[in-house]
Design a protein around this motif. Sequence first.
Motif, PDB file in Angstrom:
ATOM      1  N   GLN A  36       0.817  -1.203   0.000  1.00 45.16           N
ATOM      2  CA  GLN A  36       0.000   0.000   0.000  1.00 45.16           C
ATOM      3  C   GLN A  36       0.853   1.258   0.000  1.00 45.16           C
ATOM      4  OE1 GLN A  36      -0.698  -2.701   1.803  1.00 45.16           O
ATOM      5  NE2 GLN A  36      -2.613  -3.266   0.835  1.00 45.16           N
ATOM      6  N   GLY A  37       0.248   2.338  -0.482  1.00 42.61           N
ATOM      7  CA  GLY A  37       0.889   3.639  -0.437  1.00 42.61           C
ATOM      8  C   GLY A  37       0.369   4.458   0.730  1.00 42.61           C
ATOM      9  N   PHE A  38       0.342   5.768   0.583  1.00 41.48           N
ATOM     10  CA  PHE A  38      -0.179   6.666   1.606  1.00 41.48           C
ATOM     11  C   PHE A  38      -1.709   6.703   1.531  1.00 41.48           C
ATOM     12  CE2 PHE A  38       3.955   7.830   2.600  1.00 41.48           C
ATOM     13  CZ  PHE A  38       3.995   8.838   3.567  1.00 41.48           C
ATOM     14  N   PHE A  39      -2.334   6.707   2.690  1.00 43.71           N
ATOM     15  CA  PHE A  39      -3.790   6.819   2.743  1.00 43.71           C
ATOM     16  C   PHE A  39      -4.212   8.222   2.331  1.00 43.71           C
ATOM     17  CE2 PHE A  39      -7.793   7.688   4.961  1.00 43.71           C
ATOM     18  CZ  PHE A  39      -8.552   6.592   4.551  1.00 43.71           C
ATOM     19  N   ARG A  40      -5.162   8.301   1.419  1.00 42.67           N
ATOM     20  CA  ARG A  40      -5.718   9.589   0.986  1.00 42.67           C
ATOM     21  C   ARG A  40      -6.934   9.894   1.849  1.00 42.67           C
ATOM     22  NH1 ARG A  40      -1.177   8.215  -1.699  1.00 42.67           N
ATOM     23  NH2 ARG A  40      -0.810   9.533  -3.520  1.00 42.67           N
ATOM     24  N   SER A  41      -6.784  10.828   2.770  1.00 41.55           N
ATOM     25  CA  SER A  41      -7.871  11.187   3.670  1.00 41.55           C
ATOM     26  C   SER A  41      -8.948  11.976   2.939  1.00 41.55           C
ATOM     27  CB  SER A  41      -7.344  12.010   4.842  1.00 41.55           C
ATOM     28  OG  SER A  41      -6.498  11.238   5.647  1.00 41.55           O
ATOM     29  N   LEU A  42     -10.148  11.861   3.443  1.00 41.19           N
ATOM     30  CA  LEU A  42     -11.288  12.543   2.818  1.00 41.19           C
ATOM     31  C   LEU A  42     -11.046  14.045   2.704  1.00 41.19           C
ATOM     32  CD1 LEU A  42     -14.211  12.493   1.763  1.00 41.19           C
ATOM     33  CD2 LEU A  42     -14.971  12.650   4.150  1.00 41.19           C
ATOM     34  N   SER A  43     -10.444  14.630   3.730  1.00 37.86           N
ATOM     35  CA  SER A  43     -10.240  16.085   3.735  1.00 37.86           C
ATOM     36  C   SER A  43      -9.313  16.557   2.630  1.00 37.86           C
ATOM     37  CB  SER A  43      -9.678  16.534   5.084  1.00 37.86           C
ATOM     38  OG  SER A  43     -10.639  16.368   6.097  1.00 37.86           O
ATOM     39  N   SER A  44      -8.504  15.655   2.083  1.00 41.23           N
ATOM     40  CA  SER A  44      -7.558  16.071   1.052  1.00 41.23           C
ATOM     41  C   SER A  44      -8.207  16.243  -0.312  1.00 41.23           C
ATOM     42  CB  SER A  44      -6.413  15.060   0.960  1.00 41.23           C
ATOM     43  OG  SER A  44      -6.883  13.809   0.486  1.00 41.23           O
ATOM     44  N   TYR A  45      -9.459  15.765  -0.489  1.00 45.38           N
ATOM     45  CA  TYR A  45     -10.057  15.873  -1.818  1.00 45.38           C
ATOM     46  C   TYR A  45     -11.562  16.142  -1.798  1.00 45.38           C
ATOM     47  CZ  TYR A  45     -11.468  10.992  -0.957  1.00 45.38           C
ATOM     48  OH  TYR A  45     -12.003   9.846  -0.417  1.00 45.38           O
ATOM     49  N   LYS A  46     -12.201  16.205  -0.652  1.00 42.78           N
ATOM     50  CA  LYS A  46     -13.675  16.255  -0.636  1.00 42.78           C
ATOM     51  C   LYS A  46     -14.239  17.527  -1.250  1.00 42.78           C
ATOM     52  CE  LYS A  46     -14.056  17.978   4.134  1.00 42.78           C
ATOM     53  NZ  LYS A  46     -14.607  17.670   5.474  1.00 42.78           N
ATOM     54  N   THR A  47     -13.510  18.643  -1.164  1.00 43.17           N
ATOM     55  CA  THR A  47     -14.036  19.885  -1.740  1.00 43.17           C
ATOM     56  C   THR A  47     -13.572  20.113  -3.167  1.00 43.17           C
ATOM     57  OG1 THR A  47     -12.191  21.120  -0.784  1.00 43.17           O
ATOM     58  CG2 THR A  47     -14.208  20.969   0.526  1.00 43.17           C
ATOM     59  N   SER A  48     -12.425  19.524  -3.552  1.00 40.32           N
ATOM     60  CA  SER A  48     -11.850  19.806  -4.868  1.00 40.32           C
ATOM     61  C   SER A  48     -12.088  18.704  -5.883  1.00 40.32           C
ATOM     62  CB  SER A  48     -10.341  20.056  -4.736  1.00 40.32           C
ATOM     63  OG  SER A  48      -9.700  18.918  -4.177  1.00 40.32           O
TER      64      SER A  48
END
Length: 810
Positions: A304-316
Amino acid sequence: MTRQKAPLHRNPLALALLTILAASGAHAQNTSSTPTAATANPSKAKQLQTIVVTGTRAFDRTEADSMSPIDVLTPKDLTSTGATSLAGALRTLLPSFNFPQPSVTDATDAIQPAQLRGLSPDETLVLINGKLQHTSASLNVDGSEGRGASPVDINAIPINAVASIEVLRDGAAAQYGSSAIAGVINIILKGGSQSGSVYSTVGVYSHHDGEDGRTVRGGADGGFALGKKGWVHLSFDAEHQDPTNSAGPDYRYPGDPTYGQVTFHYGLPLLSQKSAAFNMQYDFAPHVQFYAFGIFNKRNVSAQGFFRSLSSYKTSQPAALAVYPDGYLPVENTSVLDSSLVAGIRGKVLNGWHYDISADAGSNHWKLNTADTFNYSLGAASPTSFYIGTLTTQQNYLNADFTKYVNIESLENPLVVAWGLEYGQDKFAIKQGDPASYAGAGAQVFPGFRPGDAGNYMRHNQAAYLDLEEDWTENFSTEFAARHSHYSDFGNSNVWKFSGRYAFNNTIAARATVSTGFRAPSLQQEYYSSTGIQFINNGVSDLPYTIRTFPVDNPAAIALGAQPLKPEQSHNYSAGLVFTPHNGLYATLDFYQITIDNRIILSGNLIGTNVAAYLTSVGIPQVSGGQFFTNGVNTRTRGVDLIGTYPIDLGSAGTLKLTGGGNYNKTIITYIEPNPPQLGLAGLTLPVIDRPTQGIITDGTPKDKVFLAGDWTYGNWLVHGQVTRWGSFINFGSTPAGDIVNAAKYTLDASVGYTWNRWDFTIGGDNLTNQYPTAAPASGGPYNIILPYSEYAPFGFSGAYYYVRAAYHW
């Protein structure tokens, strides 16, 4: 004529000790690709198993009278470690061998690098039956040990195919060619038709967050005759490894649905592999012997790589939000195919010359697919899985080697004269991924290889060498070797080596070597091109950056400071003592210094708004920074190795064999290439060799490692134990305030075995003290909590490992 022996062979007690060591199993009989002692001189056949074939062209050198420090490991040594891989076993047995097991490092998760004497993995040459083994296709481009190297995949070789391993801890480029700066590892395969075995082992790591790293491994080997003149020996091995996870809770984004949960995977990957080997020979005539051997490995790894948290993409990224409403953990599925085939003819002609003419073909095929990910640039049209691309290497070599004992009237003993010719062809290829994998900024975790990355590259080289050995007296021996090489991409290289050994008496001998060496830049280092996502500490926390790895001839790389690569140049010095007293003790003490000029390393990550703006101006948008290979530093490594064995007869209580070893190793950077003028012309003021890159070279491996092991045999019982002290090391931050000092740790390995008829049963454990590296301070930010342990950790970070093993021999 009979070649005279050193005094060690004339001593009955010393000869008895060598016989005991032989019985414990070098098992190299007739498997080396060089002429055997029996072939060279029938009177030596009884001492065949005491002979080493690495670092010498003579047919009668032993571990004790070698002019260079060398270790000989047997199958019993390897299995006693309980290790699940060949590199893991070498890490336990050799004081100067380092095998960290990094995680979240892209390709490095699948092909993990190993080091000798703290140098780069590609500065150790690996041989199989005395023939060159090819390197892997992938590059370590993240921040792990061996950053910038394409190492030989030692773990592609099945453990049960190994008859012995000879580790030459000395520079040997004049004898073997490029990359033999730190030393040489020669893996000798099992041969013959009379023996075989079958085994199975099951192991588990100490429970950690519900993942226990359960490992199941099994294999078999055996031989059969080819009429009365030959044999074939086959080996097969299969392994399945479940992942381990030492990640901590994710406290990056309060309010996220995954806040406070373990969202990352940090530990051993999910792995499944199958390996096979064959070794054969056939006598066409009394002095014409055909031989062939090969290795095949198929490995699948999911990491696995780095976890992409919801806050990193939820608005964009609303399209990604619709697919992943709670965040996502991308997966890299790597497939590796590794194979090699060697065939040749060896023997002796009427004038006394021994010949060995061979062809060697090897290849490594690295393919990457990703899953559970997204390409933000494609919006709702983005797939969630991608084919990223393929890297392949091929190495094809032709060798002709000739050796003769030449009688010279003025010399007491025959002069060993060896010479040879070599032609090599190296190939490297990059195949692009799916268009969706590289569109726009590319897929998350690992953007695909772009059409501009793809290409096929080739070079050829020729070499000639001369090697002379002489026993001037019963006490004094010397060796001189020289090699001339020509590479089509950078020109000529001339290197030499001089070695000597003097026996003061039957107990103490001194030995010393001085040599020059070189390492040719690999095609991967010259031409690798990719775009990757790396998380880099900016002094406050780890942030994602899209980093472009440029070939050195790329105009953007040249503007950032890249220049054509030159070969590394080394000077090796060593001096030591060999102790063989009558009580059975065998001990060696060797001091060494290795200086490397024009050392090839991967630059630091050149990032910042100026870099991004410049790359955009030259047609490389959506990239945060770049990196490239450079002859950026000169280094000096100094160290000492102490290794010894001592058998003790306990009478009716059995026997006890004590083994100990220690290594102290320190590397410093003596020179850093200044930034070239064009970097300033681009309006950039950046260190090409940044502080973390320097830290990997100087402080990323422990400066010291010490172990003491004991094997007590009583009847059918065997009890093994080993205590190892792993020295401290440092993870360098971008500033001294970000440094993390990892304290020294002690681990305990132990096992109990029982032999019944032809069966062996063992139960044991490694790291029974359940040691972990020093945890990073939580005050350093959330990533110190999520990824608490250093990826440089010399014994990993999966805790204790328990195993059971059963084997049947015939």
